[in-house]
Design an enzyme around this catalytic site. Structure first.
Site, short mmCIF file in Angstrom:
data_model
loop_
_atom_site.label_atom_id
_atom_site.label_comp_id
_atom_site.label_asym_id
_atom_site.label_seq_id
_atom_site.Cartn_x
_atom_site.Cartn_y
_atom_site.Cartn_z
N HIS A 75 0.83 -1.20 0.00
CA HIS A 75 0.00 0.00 0.00
C HIS A 75 0.87 1.25 0.00
CE1 HIS A 75 -4.06 -1.80 1.50
NE2 HIS A 75 -3.53 -2.50 0.51
N TYR A 202 -9.24 4.88 7.89
CA TYR A 202 -9.35 5.20 9.31
C TYR A 202 -10.43 6.26 9.45
CZ TYR A 202 -4.88 2.84 10.32
OH TYR A 202 -3.88 1.93 10.48
N PRO A 294 -3.75 -0.31 18.89
CA PRO A 294 -3.53 -0.78 17.51
C PRO A 294 -3.70 0.29 16.44
CG PRO A 294 -5.65 -1.55 18.33
CD PRO A 294 -4.95 -0.90 19.49
N LYS A 298 1.54 -0.34 15.05
CA LYS A 298 2.97 -0.39 15.39
C LYS A 298 3.38 -1.64 16.16
CE LYS A 298 3.91 2.88 13.22
NZ LYS A 298 4.67 2.56 12.04
N TYR A 386 3.99 6.49 10.25
CA TYR A 386 3.13 5.34 9.90
C TYR A 386 3.90 4.28 9.12
CZ TYR A 386 -1.06 2.73 8.57
OH TYR A 386 -2.00 1.74 8.40
C1 PHB Z 1 -5.57 -4.87 10.69
O1 PHB Z 1 -5.65 -5.04 9.47
O2 PHB Z 1 -5.85 -5.78 11.49
C2 PHB Z 1 -5.16 -3.55 11.20
C3 PHB Z 1 -4.75 -2.58 10.31
C4 PHB Z 1 -4.36 -1.34 10.77
C5 PHB Z 1 -4.39 -1.07 12.13
C6 PHB Z 1 -4.79 -2.05 13.02
C7 PHB Z 1 -5.17 -3.30 12.56
O3 PHB Z 1 -4.03 0.16 12.57
#
Ligand code: PHB
Ligand code: APR
Length: 389
Positions: A75, A202, A294, A298, A386
């Site tokens: 990505h 997000y 999460p 990280k 990120y």
């Molecule tokens: C996930 O795909 O499980 C995932 C992706 C991004 C995050 C947390 C979990 O910030």
């Protein structure tokens, strides 16, 4: 009583313990991994899925990145949505990228590598006790199948996660912990459904945070901010998809595919740092040493970087009779860890709905997000954090 000797005794067969054993073996240092759970249990856990480029490079060096590089989705950006507005943050200006690949798959690749190396973890051990960690020859005592065993080591690596025993082996007078517990959790589902978008979204919504992630072009991984006491039984698949759609901008909501879910779970959010990460001959790594919420993705990346650093320090001890890297491990890992803690706590705070939030607090969150998507400098700082510092 069974007695065994190794150079590095590793507690825990999560990503940290498995990757450490692998890196050590490639450099000619032997280790034994002790794991409380069964192989199937460890391989069945569904966890995070965003891997930084720097982490991929470590995994490649460890010889476990072949499938990740074949099947992982690269990505070059993420979407940040608030209300009806959705903005893409592009990574390419900074040559950044992340690979979306489930931790479940990575754990399998690491386990296969341990099997191929002829040194699989010892599963289903009970009552691991650390002894003499501040002496020359520390030991791990444990029972397996009702039989008492002792593993004599030069060093012990505590890779046993947040609830493990190794951090607790550091005397209370020495160990400092720093913690923030969040007043909400994440309700996550896995479903055989194409993702809402080709990149992660997000979302900061009046009703709470949401995240649309994926495991492949046909498998979605989605999360909703939820109450800490959420009962999964109250969340039918129908209700989950309805709630997710209600938090998405209208155009994206129409793309939610309401497939039956394969997995559903609630996880609390926590920020946590322990220090020091070394006591005598014990070294902590991964979730045993720190937890991040999460939101910034990280956790796994920090864990792999910890063990890469620890492996290099242990290899220097054996191959070059140098202990400066072992001496530097705690302070240098902690500096990296605190930076990831900062980013993870910040991103969590701007995207979630907090109990008692005022309209001013919400105004601040929206201004913060507006700044993030409209300032090139803010976007660059986000991308740096990120995709990996
Ligand atoms: C996930 O795909 O499980 C995932 C992706 C991004 C995050 C947390 C979990 O910030
Ligand atoms: N004895 C032996 N093994 C133990 C003990 C014990 N007393 N306590 C815990 N374990 C095992 C757990 O069963 C688990 O398999 O240690 C392992 C720790 O693995 P993880 O919790 O996955 O931690 P870590 O390897 O550091 O991985 C960090 O996992 O939680 C995610 O977001 C986190 O992605 C990050 C990654």
């Amino acid at each position: 009583m069974g007695s065994l000797r190794t150079q590095v005794g590793i507690i825990g067969a999560g990503p940290s313990g498995l990757a450490l054993a692998q890196l050590l073996q490639l450099a000619g240092v032997d280790s034994v991994v002790l794991e409380r759970r069964s192989r199937d249990y460890v391989l069945g856990r569904v966890r995070a899925g965003v891997i930084e480029q720097g982490t991929v490079e470590i995994l490649r060096r460890a010889g476990v990145a072949r499938r990740l590089e074949r099947e992982g989705l690269i990505h070059h950006g993420v979407e940040i949505a608030a209300g009806e507005r959705c903005h893409r943050i592009d990574f390419t200006a900074q040559s950044g990228s992340v690979t979306v690949y489930g931790q479940t798959e990575l754990t399998k690749d690491l386990m296969d590598a341990r099997d191929a190396g002829g040194a699989p973890p010892v599963f289903e051990v009970d009552g691991v006790v650390l002894e003499d960690i501040d002496r020359e020859r520390p030991r791990l005592r444990y029972t397996r199948g009702g039989k008492a065993n002792v593993l004599e080591c030069d060093f012990i690596a505590g890779c046993d996660g947040f609830h493990g025993v190794s951090r607790k082996a550091i005397p209370a007078a020495v160990l400092k912990t720093h913690e923030r517990v969040y007043p909400f959790g994440w309700l996550g589902v896995l479903a055989e459904a194409p993702p809402v978008s080709s990149e992660l979204i997000y979302l900061s919504h009046e009703r709470g945070f949401a995240l649309c992630s994926m495991r492949s072009a046909t498998r979605s991984r989605c999360y909703l901010q939820c109450e800490l006491d959420t009962n999964i039984g109250d969340w039918s698949d129908e209700r989950f998809w309805d709630e997710l759609a209600s938090r998405l901008p209208a155009e994206l909501a129409g793309r939610v595919v309401r497939a039956p879910t394969i997995e559903k779970s609630v996880a609390p959010l926590r920020s946590f740092v322990a220090e020091p990460l070394r006591y005598g001959r014990l070294f902590l790594a991964g979730d045993a040493a720190h937890i991040v919420p999460p939101t910034g993705a990280k956790g796994l990346n920090l864990a792999i970087r910890d063990v890469d650093q620890l492996a290099a320090a242990l290899v220097a001890h054996y191959a070059e009779r140098r202990d400066d890297l072992l001496d530097a491990y705690s302070a240098s890992a902690l500096r990296r860890i605190w930076r990831a803690e900062r980013f993870s706590a910040w991103l969590t705070s701007v995207l979630h709905r907090y109990p008692g939030r005022t309209s001013f607090d919400r105004g601040m969150q929206l201004a913060e997000l507006d700044h993030l998507v409209s300032s090139a400098v803010a976007r660059a700082a986000f991308v740096e954090a990120y995709t990996g510092f």
